[in-house]
Design a protein around this motif. Structure first.
Motif, PDB file in Angstrom:
ATOM      1  N   THR A 130      -6.658  41.452 -27.543  1.00 24.96           N
ATOM      2  CA  THR A 130      -6.349  40.143 -26.998  1.00 24.96           C
ATOM      3  C   THR A 130      -7.046  39.936 -25.658  1.00 24.96           C
ATOM      4  O   THR A 130      -7.380  40.908 -24.967  1.00 24.96           O
ATOM      5  N   ASP A 131      -7.263  38.694 -25.306  1.00 26.83           N
ATOM      6  CA  ASP A 131      -7.921  38.359 -24.040  1.00 26.83           C
ATOM      7  C   ASP A 131      -6.922  38.055 -22.936  1.00 26.83           C
ATOM      8  O   ASP A 131      -7.245  38.132 -21.755  1.00 26.83           O
ATOM      9  N   LEU A 132      -5.705  37.678 -23.344  1.00 29.96           N
ATOM     10  CA  LEU A 132      -4.670  37.317 -22.371  1.00 29.96           C
ATOM     11  C   LEU A 132      -3.310  37.751 -22.902  1.00 29.96           C
ATOM     12  O   LEU A 132      -2.968  37.461 -24.049  1.00 29.96           O
ATOM     13  N   LEU A 134      -4.386  47.418 -23.859  1.00 33.05           N
ATOM     14  CA  LEU A 134      -5.333  46.380 -23.447  1.00 33.05           C
ATOM     15  C   LEU A 134      -6.761  46.896 -23.466  1.00 33.05           C
ATOM     16  O   LEU A 134      -7.017  48.082 -23.282  1.00 33.05           O
ATOM     17  N   SER A 135      -7.682  45.973 -23.676  1.00 35.51           N
ATOM     18  CA  SER A 135      -9.092  46.294 -23.485  1.00 35.51           C
ATOM     19  C   SER A 135      -9.434  46.064 -22.019  1.00 35.51           C
ATOM     20  O   SER A 135      -8.648  45.495 -21.265  1.00 35.51           O
ATOM     21  N   GLY A 136     -10.607  46.483 -21.617  1.00 32.27           N
ATOM     22  CA  GLY A 136     -10.963  46.461 -20.202  1.00 32.27           C
ATOM     23  C   GLY A 136     -11.000  45.092 -19.559  1.00 32.27           C
ATOM     24  O   GLY A 136     -10.796  44.955 -18.353  1.00 32.27           O
ATOM     25  N   ASN A 137     -11.251  44.054 -20.330  1.00 31.58           N
ATOM     26  CA  ASN A 137     -11.425  42.727 -19.748  1.00 31.58           C
ATOM     27  C   ASN A 137     -10.245  41.785 -20.021  1.00 31.58           C
ATOM     28  O   ASN A 137     -10.387  40.574 -19.925  1.00 31.58           O
ATOM     29  N   THR A 138      -9.097  42.341 -20.341  1.00 30.80           N
ATOM     30  CA  THR A 138      -7.936  41.523 -20.669  1.00 30.80           C
ATOM     31  C   THR A 138      -7.217  41.066 -19.404  1.00 30.80           C
ATOM     32  O   THR A 138      -7.035  41.841 -18.470  1.00 30.80           O
ATOM     33  N   TYR A 139      -6.804  39.814 -19.408  1.00 31.99           N
ATOM     34  CA  TYR A 139      -5.973  39.295 -18.322  1.00 31.99           C
ATOM     35  C   TYR A 139      -4.506  39.492 -18.682  1.00 31.99           C
ATOM     36  O   TYR A 139      -4.098  39.291 -19.825  1.00 31.99           O
ATOM     37  N   LEU A 140      -3.702  39.886 -17.672  1.00 33.53           N
ATOM     38  CA  LEU A 140      -2.259  40.036 -17.850  1.00 33.53           C
ATOM     39  C   LEU A 140      -1.558  39.092 -16.885  1.00 33.53           C
ATOM     40  O   LEU A 140      -1.687  39.227 -15.666  1.00 33.53           O
ATOM     41  N   TYR A 141      -0.854  38.117 -17.449  1.00 35.59           N
ATOM     42  CA  TYR A 141      -0.111  37.158 -16.641  1.00 35.59           C
ATOM     43  C   TYR A 141       1.338  37.607 -16.577  1.00 35.59           C
ATOM     44  O   TYR A 141       2.024  37.671 -17.589  1.00 35.59           O
ATOM     45  N   THR A 180       6.593  44.053  -4.156  1.00 36.55           N
ATOM     46  CA  THR A 180       7.084  45.105  -5.049  1.00 36.55           C
ATOM     47  C   THR A 180       6.478  44.981  -6.441  1.00 36.55           C
ATOM     48  O   THR A 180       6.164  45.985  -7.076  1.00 36.55           O
ATOM     49  N   LEU A 181       6.281  43.751  -6.907  1.00 41.43           N
ATOM     50  CA  LEU A 181       5.650  43.561  -8.219  1.00 41.43           C
ATOM     51  C   LEU A 181       4.211  44.067  -8.190  1.00 41.43           C
ATOM     52  O   LEU A 181       3.755  44.746  -9.115  1.00 41.43           O
ATOM     53  N   THR A 182       3.498  43.742  -7.120  1.00 42.31           N
ATOM     54  CA  THR A 182       2.108  44.192  -6.975  1.00 42.31           C
ATOM     55  C   THR A 182       2.030  45.718  -6.928  1.00 42.31           C
ATOM     56  O   THR A 182       1.135  46.329  -7.524  1.00 42.31           O
ATOM     57  N   ALA A 183       2.968  46.340  -6.232  1.00 46.22           N
ATOM     58  CA  ALA A 183       2.964  47.803  -6.127  1.00 46.22           C
ATOM     59  C   ALA A 183       3.132  48.448  -7.501  1.00 46.22           C
ATOM     60  O   ALA A 183       2.429  49.410  -7.837  1.00 46.22           O
ATOM     61  N   PHE A 184       4.052  47.933  -8.304  1.00 46.24           N
ATOM     62  CA  PHE A 184       4.237  48.461  -9.664  1.00 46.24           C
ATOM     63  C   PHE A 184       2.963  48.288 -10.483  1.00 46.24           C
ATOM     64  O   PHE A 184       2.557  49.185 -11.226  1.00 46.24           O
ATOM     65  N   ALA A 185       2.341  47.119 -10.379  1.00 45.70           N
ATOM     66  CA  ALA A 185       1.141  46.840 -11.176  1.00 45.70           C
ATOM     67  C   ALA A 185      -0.010  47.773 -10.793  1.00 45.70           C
ATOM     68  O   ALA A 185      -0.660  48.371 -11.647  1.00 45.70           O
ATOM     69  N   GLU A 186      -0.233  47.915  -9.495  1.00 47.16           N
ATOM     70  CA  GLU A 186      -1.374  48.698  -9.022  1.00 47.16           C
ATOM     71  C   GLU A 186      -1.221  50.176  -9.342  1.00 47.16           C
ATOM     72  O   GLU A 186      -2.191  50.853  -9.690  1.00 47.16           O
ATOM     73  N   ARG A 187      -0.004  50.695  -9.241  1.00 47.22           N
ATOM     74  CA  ARG A 187       0.162  52.128  -9.508  1.00 47.22           C
ATOM     75  C   ARG A 187       0.120  52.441 -10.990  1.00 47.22           C
ATOM     76  O   ARG A 187       0.103  53.610 -11.376  1.00 47.22           O
ATOM     77  N   ASN A 188       0.084  51.408 -11.806  1.00 41.72           N
ATOM     78  CA  ASN A 188      -0.079  51.590 -13.245  1.00 41.72           C
ATOM     79  C   ASN A 188      -1.476  51.173 -13.723  1.00 41.72           C
ATOM     80  O   ASN A 188      -1.681  50.862 -14.877  1.00 41.72           O
ATOM     81  N   GLY A 189      -2.421  51.167 -12.777  1.00 40.71           N
ATOM     82  CA  GLY A 189      -3.814  50.973 -13.136  1.00 40.71           C
ATOM     83  C   GLY A 189      -4.233  49.534 -13.387  1.00 40.71           C
ATOM     84  O   GLY A 189      -5.290  49.296 -13.979  1.00 40.71           O
ATOM     85  N   LEU A 190      -3.427  48.571 -12.937  1.00 31.93           N
ATOM     86  CA  LEU A 190      -3.776  47.157 -13.124  1.00 31.93           C
ATOM     87  C   LEU A 190      -4.361  46.619 -11.816  1.00 31.93           C
ATOM     88  O   LEU A 190      -3.953  47.000 -10.729  1.00 31.93           O
TER      89      LEU A 190
END
Length: 220
Positions: free
Chosen positions: A132-134, A158-165, A209-219
């Protein structure tokens, strides 16, 4: 229900939460009973896809943010899709849409409009092999038992170019004057803290806090 705050990062979270197995059964069979209404599933779906609904507000936000990249979006997946209202604008734009949710009670209305809605959660998506792309995660992450596990499982699917909203009900939005609107999405604050601290919400995020969770999971 005990609500706790982390002294280190400021994350607000529930001191008690449903077990994984109980939560799965609850969201599959009982959650809709707490939102009981006289309206039919079709009437509710029509309200949620009306031009002034949140579904279209979310769609406009994503479309504006992606700019010309929006045209590259071919497939959109939503996890915790409910009746599929958030997918409807993308369906109208000619995108392929697929929704996953545990509650089949609300599927019929969305399916009757041609939406591909399937029974399952995050694990089902990860194992599906869908490219998926999104991916849309709207008002879902705060319900999860383990945020890191959830984001890690999604990332692996996810593939490398997928957006996660990701959209969550931000706790800082509850301290704004009633006549002010959030500058990003245009939603008016309810200022109802006690209504926000409900047993379905295991985590109460703000942007940091949301950003911290996302970044530490490779997003990114």
């Amino acid at each position: 229900m005990p609500t706790q705050v982390c002294k280190s990062c400021g994350l607000v979270f529930s001191g008690l939460c449903m077990t994984v197995d109980f939560a799965a059964a609850y969201y599959q069979n009982d959650a809709h009973l707490f939102k009981a209404t006289d309206a039919t599933v079709d009437e509710l779906f029509q309200r949620r896809i009306a031009p002034d609904s949140y579904a279209w507000s979310r769609h406009r936000f994503v479309k504006k943010t992606l700019g010309s990249d929006y045209d590259k979006i071919r497939t959109v997946v939503e996890l915790g899709c409910g009746d599929g209202c958030n997918l409807y604008p993308y369906h109208q734009d000619g995108k392929k849409v697929i929704g996953f949710d545990l509650d089949q009670n609300r599927f019929a209305a969305g399916q009757r409009t041609g939406l591909d809605l399937r029974v399952g959660g995050v694990d089902y998506f990860a194992l599906s092999g869908i490219r998926t792309d999104l991916v849309i995660l709207s008002h879902v992450l705060e319900h999860m038992h383990d945020v890191d596990q959830t984001l890690g499982t999604i990332r692996d699917g996810l593939s490398g170019n997928t957006y996660l909203y990701i959209e969550v009900p931000g706790i800082e939005g509850l301290i704004k004057p009633m006549d002010e609107f959030s500058g990003v999405d245009g939603y008016q604050t309810s200022n109802d803290l006690l209504g926000y601290l409900q047993f379905e919400h295991n985590f109460c995020f703000d942007l940091s806090t949301l950003t911290a969770f996302a970044e530490r999971n490779g997003l990114k």
